[in-house]
Design an enzyme around this catalytic site. Structure first.
Site, PDB file in Angstrom:
ATOM      1  N   ASP A 107      24.572  62.015  37.122  1.00  0.00           N
ATOM      2  CA  ASP A 107      25.746  61.331  37.688  1.00  0.00           C
ATOM      3  C   ASP A 107      25.718  61.270  39.209  1.00  0.00           C
ATOM      4  O   ASP A 107      26.759  61.273  39.867  1.00  0.00           O
ATOM      5  CB  ASP A 107      27.049  62.018  37.222  1.00  0.00           C
ATOM      6  CG  ASP A 107      27.152  62.042  35.708  1.00  0.00           C
ATOM      7  OD1 ASP A 107      26.641  61.108  35.075  1.00  0.00           O
ATOM      8  OD2 ASP A 107      27.753  62.995  35.169  1.00  0.00           O
ATOM      9  N   GLU A 108      24.555  61.183  39.778  1.00  0.00           N
ATOM     10  CA  GLU A 108      24.412  61.157  41.240  1.00  0.00           C
ATOM     11  C   GLU A 108      24.739  59.790  41.822  1.00  0.00           C
ATOM     12  O   GLU A 108      24.881  59.651  43.048  1.00  0.00           O
ATOM     13  CB  GLU A 108      22.973  61.537  41.639  1.00  0.00           C
ATOM     14  CG  GLU A 108      22.531  62.944  41.237  1.00  0.00           C
ATOM     15  CD  GLU A 108      21.844  62.975  39.874  1.00  0.00           C
ATOM     16  OE1 GLU A 108      21.930  61.951  39.141  1.00  0.00           O
ATOM     17  OE2 GLU A 108      21.236  64.000  39.523  1.00  0.00           O
ATOM     18  N   THR A 116      18.917  68.611  29.120  1.00  0.00           N
ATOM     19  CA  THR A 116      18.792  67.614  28.069  1.00  0.00           C
ATOM     20  C   THR A 116      17.391  67.738  27.472  1.00  0.00           C
ATOM     21  O   THR A 116      16.617  68.617  27.869  1.00  0.00           O
ATOM     22  CB  THR A 116      19.111  66.194  28.603  1.00  0.00           C
ATOM     23  OG1 THR A 116      19.188  65.304  27.485  1.00  0.00           O
ATOM     24  CG2 THR A 116      18.070  65.704  29.599  1.00  0.00           C
ATOM     25  N   HIS A 121      25.618  55.086  33.349  1.00  0.00           N
ATOM     26  CA  HIS A 121      25.361  54.634  34.718  1.00  0.00           C
ATOM     27  C   HIS A 121      26.390  53.571  35.078  1.00  0.00           C
ATOM     28  O   HIS A 121      26.491  52.545  34.420  1.00  0.00           O
ATOM     29  CB  HIS A 121      23.937  54.080  34.831  1.00  0.00           C
ATOM     30  CG  HIS A 121      22.883  55.102  34.534  1.00  0.00           C
ATOM     31  ND1 HIS A 121      21.545  54.812  34.444  1.00  0.00           N
ATOM     32  CD2 HIS A 121      22.980  56.433  34.303  1.00  0.00           C
ATOM     33  CE1 HIS A 121      20.862  55.922  34.173  1.00  0.00           C
ATOM     34  NE2 HIS A 121      21.712  56.915  34.077  1.00  0.00           N
TER      35      HIS A 121
HETATM   36  P1  GDP Z   1      24.689  57.870  37.398  1.00  0.00           P
HETATM   37  O1  GDP Z   1      24.752  58.401  36.018  1.00  0.00           O
HETATM   38  O2  GDP Z   1      23.767  58.617  38.272  1.00  0.00           O
HETATM   39  O3  GDP Z   1      24.409  56.388  37.441  1.00  0.00           O
HETATM   40  O4  GDP Z   1      26.147  58.088  38.026  1.00  0.00           O
HETATM   41  P2  GDP Z   1      27.566  57.801  37.295  1.00  0.00           P
HETATM   42  O5  GDP Z   1      27.787  56.354  37.251  1.00  0.00           O
HETATM   43  O6  GDP Z   1      27.664  58.556  36.024  1.00  0.00           O
HETATM   44  O7  GDP Z   1      28.559  58.535  38.307  1.00  0.00           O
HETATM   45  C1  GDP Z   1      28.624  58.190  39.650  1.00  0.00           C
HETATM   46  C2  GDP Z   1      30.052  57.713  39.967  1.00  0.00           C
HETATM   47  O8  GDP Z   1      30.220  57.623  41.353  1.00  0.00           O
HETATM   48  C3  GDP Z   1      30.347  56.322  39.424  1.00  0.00           C
HETATM   49  O9  GDP Z   1      31.690  56.260  39.056  1.00  0.00           O
HETATM   50  C4  GDP Z   1      30.064  55.419  40.621  1.00  0.00           C
HETATM   51  O10 GDP Z   1      30.819  54.217  40.582  1.00  0.00           O
HETATM   52  C5  GDP Z   1      30.512  56.296  41.755  1.00  0.00           C
HETATM   53  N1  GDP Z   1      29.800  56.112  43.032  1.00  0.00           N
HETATM   54  C6  GDP Z   1      28.493  55.854  43.256  1.00  0.00           C
HETATM   55  N2  GDP Z   1      28.213  55.866  44.586  1.00  0.00           N
HETATM   56  C7  GDP Z   1      29.370  56.166  45.215  1.00  0.00           C
HETATM   57  C8  GDP Z   1      29.723  56.381  46.585  1.00  0.00           C
HETATM   58  O11 GDP Z   1      28.913  56.318  47.510  1.00  0.00           O
HETATM   59  N3  GDP Z   1      31.039  56.690  46.847  1.00  0.00           N
HETATM   60  C9  GDP Z   1      31.970  56.799  45.846  1.00  0.00           C
HETATM   61  N4  GDP Z   1      33.214  57.126  46.176  1.00  0.00           N
HETATM   62  N5  GDP Z   1      31.662  56.611  44.560  1.00  0.00           N
HETATM   63  C10 GDP Z   1      30.379  56.315  44.235  1.00  0.00           C
HETATM   64  P1  IMO Z   2      23.338  60.340  33.616  1.00  0.00           P
HETATM   65  O1  IMO Z   2      22.103  59.526  33.309  1.00  0.00           O
HETATM   66  C1  IMO Z   2      25.384  64.223  33.454  1.00  0.00           C
HETATM   67  C2  IMO Z   2      24.130  66.928  30.221  1.00  0.00           C
HETATM   68  C3  IMO Z   2      25.231  67.194  29.213  1.00  0.00           C
HETATM   69  C4  IMO Z   2      24.851  68.581  28.763  1.00  0.00           C
HETATM   70  C5  IMO Z   2      23.327  68.539  28.736  1.00  0.00           C
HETATM   71  C6  IMO Z   2      22.745  68.249  27.366  1.00  0.00           C
HETATM   72  O2  IMO Z   2      24.604  59.578  33.477  1.00  0.00           O
HETATM   73  O3  IMO Z   2      23.193  61.047  34.917  1.00  0.00           O
HETATM   74  P2  IMO Z   2      22.586  66.070  25.846  1.00  0.00           P
HETATM   75  O4  IMO Z   2      23.680  65.248  25.206  1.00  0.00           O
HETATM   76  O5  IMO Z   2      21.696  65.297  26.739  1.00  0.00           O
HETATM   77  O6  IMO Z   2      21.836  66.875  24.839  1.00  0.00           O
HETATM   78  O7  IMO Z   2      23.387  67.144  26.762  1.00  0.00           O
HETATM   79  O8  IMO Z   2      22.970  67.504  29.626  1.00  0.00           O
HETATM   80  N1  IMO Z   2      23.839  65.507  30.474  1.00  0.00           N
HETATM   81  C7  IMO Z   2      24.295  64.815  31.507  1.00  0.00           C
HETATM   82  N2  IMO Z   2      25.139  65.178  32.516  1.00  0.00           N
HETATM   83  N3  IMO Z   2      24.839  62.983  33.438  1.00  0.00           N
HETATM   84  C8  IMO Z   2      23.994  62.616  32.457  1.00  0.00           C
HETATM   85  O9  IMO Z   2      23.357  61.428  32.433  1.00  0.00           O
HETATM   86  C9  IMO Z   2      23.700  63.543  31.419  1.00  0.00           C
HETATM   87  N4  IMO Z   2      22.930  63.503  30.321  1.00  0.00           N
HETATM   88  C10 IMO Z   2      23.021  64.703  29.760  1.00  0.00           C
HETATM   89  O10 IMO Z   2      26.505  67.157  29.829  1.00  0.00           O
HETATM   90  O11 IMO Z   2      25.231  69.518  29.744  1.00  0.00           O
HETATM   91 MG    MG Z   3      26.185  59.162  34.649  1.00  0.00          MG
END
Ligand code: GDP
Ligand code: IMO
Ligand code: MG
Length: 419
Positions: free
Chosen positions: A9-10, A233, A37
Site C-alpha cells: 500500500d505504498e 504473503t 492498487h
Molecule cells: P498500492 O497498493 O501500493 O497501490 O497502494 P494503495 O492504493 O493500496 O494505497 C495507497 C493510498 O494512498 C491510495 O488510497 C492512494 O490513492 C493514496 N495515495 C497515493 N499517493 C499519495 C500521496 O502522495 N498522497 C496522498 N495523500 N495519498 C496518496
Molecule cells: P498491495 O499490492 C498490504 C498482507 C495481508 C496479510 C499478509 C498475508 O495492495 O500493496 P495474504 O492474503 O496475502 O495471504 O495476506 O499480507 N498483504 C497486504 N498488505 N497491501 C497488500 O497488497 C497486501 N497483500 C497482502 O494484510 O498481513
Molecule cells: Mg494496496
C-alpha cells in the site's frame, strides 16, 4: 520495475499509472486479488485487484505466470472497467497462472479462524492455499479451464482431499463437484480471448525496443523468503520475482523504482518496530485515509523506518525511490525517523536483523526532524516544497544513498513531483 519497499500500500498503483503513460506494456508478475492498487484520475477512483495499473491508459496489460487468479473477481473487474468506458482488449493472461478455487478461500478462512490470536491477518482471498497447492503440484492452472475433461479430473482429485480437510479440520461445508466444474467451464468462455504466451509476448516487446513496466504487488517486507515470515504473503514480491514470474531473464530489468510512503503502514498481524504508540497513530490514519483497499481494515501506522528501507534497497537493487504521501506529514511539528534499531543486548544496528527474535524485540532509535506545517497541495514543483520538507527528503536520500526522484503530495494523478 516498480516495487513496494515497505509492507504494501505504498502507492504503487499511482506511480505505475504515472509511468505507464510513457510505456507500452505493464505487467503483473506476482500475487492476486490480495492486491489493491488505487488510482485517482479525473475525479474518479479506480481500485485494481488483478489488472495492471496501465489499464487506465489503454496499455497492453500482462498478468504473468507467477500470479494467482480468482476468475470470478477477474471477470468482475474486466466488466467494471468496460462499464466505466475503459477498454480491456489488450489484457493478456498467462495460461500458467494458478487459479484460486473455492476450497482455497474456505481453507484461508478456516485456517485463520483456527489460528485465533496467532493468525496472520490475511486478506482471506485464498492466496496462501493456492500457492501452497502450486508448490505441492496439485494446483489448477488457467489453461486447465479450457479442457473440461482435465478440469473435472483435477477438481475431483483435489476435492477428494480438500473436502476431508474442510469438514474434519475446519468444520466447514464440503464443496460439490458438479456445480463447481460447470461454473468453471463457464469462466473459460469469458477468459479465452485474453490468454497469451505472456513470456514470449514480453520478450518480443523488449526485442522490438518497446518499453515495459513491471508492477510489483504487496511489498518487500511481505516477501515469502525475505519478509517478516510468517507474517508475509505467499509470493515473491521483490524485483527479483519479476523475471521469474513473467518468464524473462534478470538481465532485462534495467532500473528498479522502490515506492515508499513518507511514513509506514502495515495491515494484518506481525512485528512493526516504528508503529506509533501515541494518538499520532490515529491522526496519521485519518489524514492518510489508511484503511485497506481490499478488506477495509484499519492500517497500522508508524514513523518512517530507514533500517527497513535500507533492507528494501538491498533486496531489490533499488535505483531510485518514489516517496509518497509527504502531504500527510504536514500536520506534525516534529517528525521522528528511525535510523537504527536497538537490540535486546543494548547494541545498535542500522542493518535489518537477520534473526526473527532480534527483529521482534528491537526498539527504534529515532532522529527527530522538523516538520513544515504547511499543506503541500498547491506545490507545483519539487523546488517549491517548504525547506523542511525538502530536508526530510534529502535526509532519506543521504541515509539510503538512493536518489528520491518522485515525491507524492496527494492521491490524484497530478500530485507527484519529479526531482
Ligand atoms: P498500492 O497498493 O501500493 O497501490 O497502494 P494503495 O492504493 O493500496 O494505497 C495507497 C493510498 O494512498 C491510495 O488510497 C492512494 O490513492 C493514496 N495515495 C497515493 N499517493 C499519495 C500521496 O502522495 N498522497 C496522498 N495523500 N495519498 C496518496
Ligand atoms: P498491495 O499490492 C498490504 C498482507 C495481508 C496479510 C499478509 C498475508 O495492495 O500493496 P495474504 O492474503 O496475502 O495471504 O495476506 O499480507 N498483504 C497486504 N498488505 N497491501 C497488500 O497488497 C497486501 N497483500 C497482502 O494484510 O498481513
Ligand atoms: Mg494496496
Amino acid at each position: 520495475m516498480i516495487v513496494g519497499a515497505q509492507w504494501g500500500d505504498e502507492g504503487k498503483g499511482k506511480i505505475v499509472d504515472l509511468l505507464a503513460q510513457d510505456s507500452d506494456l505493464v505487467c503483473r508478475y506476482n500475487g492476486g486479488p490480495n492486491a489493491g492498487h488505487t488510482i485517482v484520475a479525473d475525479g474518479q477512483t479506480y481500485k485494481l485487484r488483478h489488472l495492471p495499473s496501465g489499464i487506465l491508459w489503454g496499455k497492453e496489460c500482462v498478468i504473468g505466470a507467477g500470479c494467482v487468479v480468482d476468475p470470478g473477481v477477474f471477470i468482475e473487474e474486466l466488466d467494471e472497467m468496460e462499464r466505466r468506458g475503459l477498454s480491456t482488449e489488450l489484457v493478456r493472461l498467462s495460461g500458467n497462472a494458478h487459479v484460486i478455487m473455492p476450497w482455497h478461500l474456505a481453507i484461508d478462512r478456516g485456517s485463520e479462524r483456527r489460528l485465533g490470536r496467532l493468525k496472520i491477518g490475511t486478506t482471506r482471498r485464498g492466496i496462501g492455499p493456492t500457492y501452497a497447492d502450486k508448490a505441492m503440484r496439485l494446483g489448477i492452472r488457467v489453461q486447465d479451464l479450457f479442457d473440461p475433461k482435465i478440469l473435472r479430473q483435477k477438481i475431483e482429485v483435489a476435492l477428494a482431499e480438500k473436502n476431508v480437510w474442510l469438514e474434519r479440520v475446519y468444520g466447514a461445508e464440503p464443496i460439490e463437484l458438479e456445480e463447481l466444474a460447470e461454473g468453471h467451464e463457464g469462466y473459460a468462455q469469458r477468459l479465452r480471448p485474453f490468454i497469451a504466451d505472456t513470456s514470449l509476448l514480453v520478450d518480443r516487446a523488449l526485442r522490438d525496443g518497446r518499453s515495459v513496466l513491471f508492477e510489483g504487488a504487496h511489498g518487500t517486507l511481505l516477501d515469502l523468503d525475505h519478509g517478516t515470515y510468517p507474517f508475509v504473503t505467499s509470493s515473491s514480491t521483490l524485483a527479483g520475482g519479476a523475471p521469474a514470474g513473467i518468464g524473462i531473464g534478470p538481465t532485462r530489468i534495467d532500473s528498479v523504482i522502490g515506492v515508499a510512503k513518507a511514513y509506514v503502514t502495515r495491515v494484518g498481524e506481525g512485528p512493526f518496530p516504528t508503529e506509533i504508540e501515541s494518538d499520532d497513530q490515529e491522526r496519521v490514519r485519518e489524514l492518510g485515509a489508511e484503511f485497506g483497499t481490499v478488506t477495509g481494515r484499519e492500517r497500522r501506522c508508524g514513523w518512517l523506518d530507514l533500517v527497513a528501507l535500507r533492507y528494501a534497497a538491498r533486496l531489490n537493487g533499488i535505483t531510485s525511490l518514489a516517496l509518497t504521501k509527504l502531504d500527510v506529514l504536514s500536520a506534525f511539528d516534529e517528525l521522528p525517523v528511525c535510523t537504527r534499531y536497538r537490540l535486546r543486548d543494548g547494541t545498535e544496528t542500522d542493518e535489518f536483523p537477520p534473526h526473527q527474535s532480534d527483529f521482534h524485540h528491537c526498539r527504534p532509535v529515532y532522529e527527530t526532524l522538523p516538520g513544515w506545517r504547511e499543506p503541500l497541495d498547491r506545490v507545483g514543483e519539487a523546488a517549491a516544497l517548504p525547506g523542511a520538507a525538502r530536508a526530510y527528503v534529502e535526509f532519506v536520500e543521504g541515509e539510503l544513498d538512493v536518489p528520491v526522484t518522485l515525491v507524492g503530495t496527494g492521491a490524484e494523478r497530478e500530485r507527484a513531483l519529479a526531482r
